[in-house]
Design a protein around this motif. Structure first.
Motif, mmCIF file in Angstrom:
data_model
loop_
_atom_site.group_PDB
_atom_site.id
_atom_site.type_symbol
_atom_site.label_atom_id
_atom_site.label_comp_id
_atom_site.label_asym_id
_atom_site.label_seq_id
_atom_site.Cartn_x
_atom_site.Cartn_y
_atom_site.Cartn_z
ATOM 1 N N ARG A 1 0.837 -1.205 0.000
ATOM 2 C CA ARG A 1 0.000 0.000 0.000
ATOM 3 C C ARG A 1 0.876 1.260 0.000
ATOM 4 O O ARG A 1 0.553 2.241 -0.666
ATOM 5 C CB ARG A 1 -0.946 -0.006 1.194
ATOM 6 C CG ARG A 1 -1.905 -1.178 1.212
ATOM 7 C CD ARG A 1 -3.258 -0.780 0.751
ATOM 8 N NE ARG A 1 -4.200 -1.901 0.898
ATOM 9 C CZ ARG A 1 -5.010 -2.292 -0.051
ATOM 10 N NH1 ARG A 1 -5.004 -1.674 -1.217
ATOM 11 N NH2 ARG A 1 -5.841 -3.282 0.139
ATOM 12 N N ASP A 2 1.978 1.224 0.739
ATOM 13 C CA ASP A 2 2.913 2.356 0.730
ATOM 14 C C ASP A 2 3.495 2.562 -0.664
ATOM 15 O O ASP A 2 3.621 3.694 -1.133
ATOM 16 C CB ASP A 2 4.053 2.142 1.736
ATOM 17 C CG ASP A 2 3.606 2.311 3.174
ATOM 18 O OD1 ASP A 2 2.512 2.876 3.416
ATOM 19 O OD2 ASP A 2 4.362 1.867 4.069
ATOM 20 N N GLN A 3 3.861 1.471 -1.329
ATOM 21 C CA GLN A 3 4.431 1.569 -2.674
ATOM 22 C C GLN A 3 3.429 2.168 -3.652
ATOM 23 O O GLN A 3 3.794 2.974 -4.502
ATOM 24 C CB GLN A 3 4.864 0.190 -3.178
ATOM 25 C CG GLN A 3 6.135 -0.308 -2.548
ATOM 26 C CD GLN A 3 6.505 -1.690 -3.059
ATOM 27 O OE1 GLN A 3 5.665 -2.427 -3.577
ATOM 28 N NE2 GLN A 3 7.756 -2.055 -2.884
ATOM 29 N N VAL A 4 2.166 1.770 -3.529
ATOM 30 C CA VAL A 4 1.138 2.322 -4.419
ATOM 31 C C VAL A 4 1.062 3.830 -4.230
ATOM 32 O O VAL A 4 0.989 4.589 -5.195
ATOM 33 C CB VAL A 4 -0.238 1.664 -4.164
ATOM 34 C CG1 VAL A 4 -1.348 2.428 -4.869
ATOM 35 C CG2 VAL A 4 -0.230 0.214 -4.624
ATOM 36 N N GLY A 5 1.124 4.276 -2.986
ATOM 37 C CA GLY A 5 1.067 5.703 -2.709
ATOM 38 C C GLY A 5 2.279 6.455 -3.208
ATOM 39 O O GLY A 5 2.200 7.634 -3.560
ATOM 40 N N GLU A 6 3.421 5.775 -3.268
ATOM 41 C CA GLU A 6 4.668 6.416 -3.693
ATOM 42 C C GLU A 6 4.875 6.373 -5.200
ATOM 43 O O GLU A 6 5.782 7.028 -5.721
ATOM 44 C CB GLU A 6 5.849 5.741 -3.002
ATOM 45 C CG GLU A 6 5.874 5.946 -1.501
ATOM 46 C CD GLU A 6 6.917 5.088 -0.798
ATOM 47 O OE1 GLU A 6 7.612 4.300 -1.472
ATOM 48 O OE2 GLU A 6 7.018 5.199 0.435
ATOM 49 N N LEU A 7 4.063 5.617 -5.911
ATOM 50 C CA LEU A 7 4.267 5.460 -7.355
ATOM 51 C C LEU A 7 4.049 6.752 -8.120
ATOM 52 O O LEU A 7 4.653 6.961 -9.157
ATOM 53 C CB LEU A 7 3.354 4.364 -7.917
ATOM 54 C CG LEU A 7 3.733 2.933 -7.570
ATOM 55 C CD1 LEU A 7 2.682 1.973 -8.103
ATOM 56 C CD2 LEU A 7 5.102 2.571 -8.122
ATOM 57 N N ALA B 1 -1.299 3.138 -14.740
ATOM 58 C CA ALA B 1 -2.516 2.845 -13.971
ATOM 59 C C ALA B 1 -2.732 1.343 -13.813
ATOM 60 O O ALA B 1 -3.225 0.887 -12.778
ATOM 61 C CB ALA B 1 -3.719 3.488 -14.636
ATOM 62 N N ASN B 2 -2.350 0.563 -14.819
ATOM 63 C CA ASN B 2 -2.497 -0.895 -14.725
ATOM 64 C C ASN B 2 -1.610 -1.470 -13.627
ATOM 65 O O ASN B 2 -2.024 -2.371 -12.898
ATOM 66 C CB ASN B 2 -2.175 -1.560 -16.060
ATOM 67 C CG ASN B 2 -3.264 -1.332 -17.089
ATOM 68 O OD1 ASN B 2 -4.430 -1.173 -16.752
ATOM 69 N ND2 ASN B 2 -2.874 -1.302 -18.356
ATOM 70 N N GLU B 3 -0.397 -0.953 -13.509
ATOM 71 C CA GLU B 3 0.521 -1.422 -12.474
ATOM 72 C C GLU B 3 -0.040 -1.102 -11.087
ATOM 73 O O GLU B 3 -0.011 -1.939 -10.188
ATOM 74 C CB GLU B 3 1.895 -0.778 -12.644
ATOM 75 C CG GLU B 3 2.922 -1.276 -11.650
ATOM 76 C CD GLU B 3 4.295 -0.647 -11.858
ATOM 77 O OE1 GLU B 3 5.149 -0.863 -10.988
ATOM 78 O OE2 GLU B 3 4.490 0.049 -12.863
ATOM 79 N N ARG B 4 -0.565 0.090 -10.936
ATOM 80 C CA ARG B 4 -1.167 0.482 -9.650
ATOM 81 C C ARG B 4 -2.345 -0.430 -9.317
ATOM 82 O O ARG B 4 -2.485 -0.895 -8.191
ATOM 83 C CB ARG B 4 -1.633 1.924 -9.693
ATOM 84 C CG ARG B 4 -0.512 2.935 -9.697
ATOM 85 C CD ARG B 4 -1.049 4.347 -9.872
ATOM 86 N NE ARG B 4 -1.873 4.745 -8.731
ATOM 87 C CZ ARG B 4 -1.458 5.532 -7.759
ATOM 88 N NH1 ARG B 4 -0.240 6.014 -7.790
ATOM 89 N NH2 ARG B 4 -2.261 5.835 -6.769
#
Length: 70
Positions: A25-31, A36-39
């Protein structure tokens, strides 16, 4: 395997999975502005792991009740 040993293993697995989900979840926020597909894939994976955590928590509660601790 005894209930106590299985409880210990479940606790270890739950702790590991919770840490992994938090990191994802932290990585998603930092992306930021990324694909968008990767997220979406990372969010789906985190959701799947949270479902697994829920299943393991149910198993843990069942073991606690069976051993008279819950």
């Amino acid at each position: 395997m005894s209930n106590e040993e299985e409880l210990r293993r479940l606790d270890e697995e739950l702790a590991r999975l919770r840490a992994e989900v938090a990191a994802m979840r932290d990585q998603v926020g930092e992306l930021g502005a990324t694909d968008a597909n990767e997220r979406a894939q990372m969010i789906n994976l985190a959701d799947e792991q949270e479902n697994l955590i829920s299943e393991l928590e149910v198993r843990r509660e069942s073991l606690l009740r069976a051993s008279g601790e819950g």
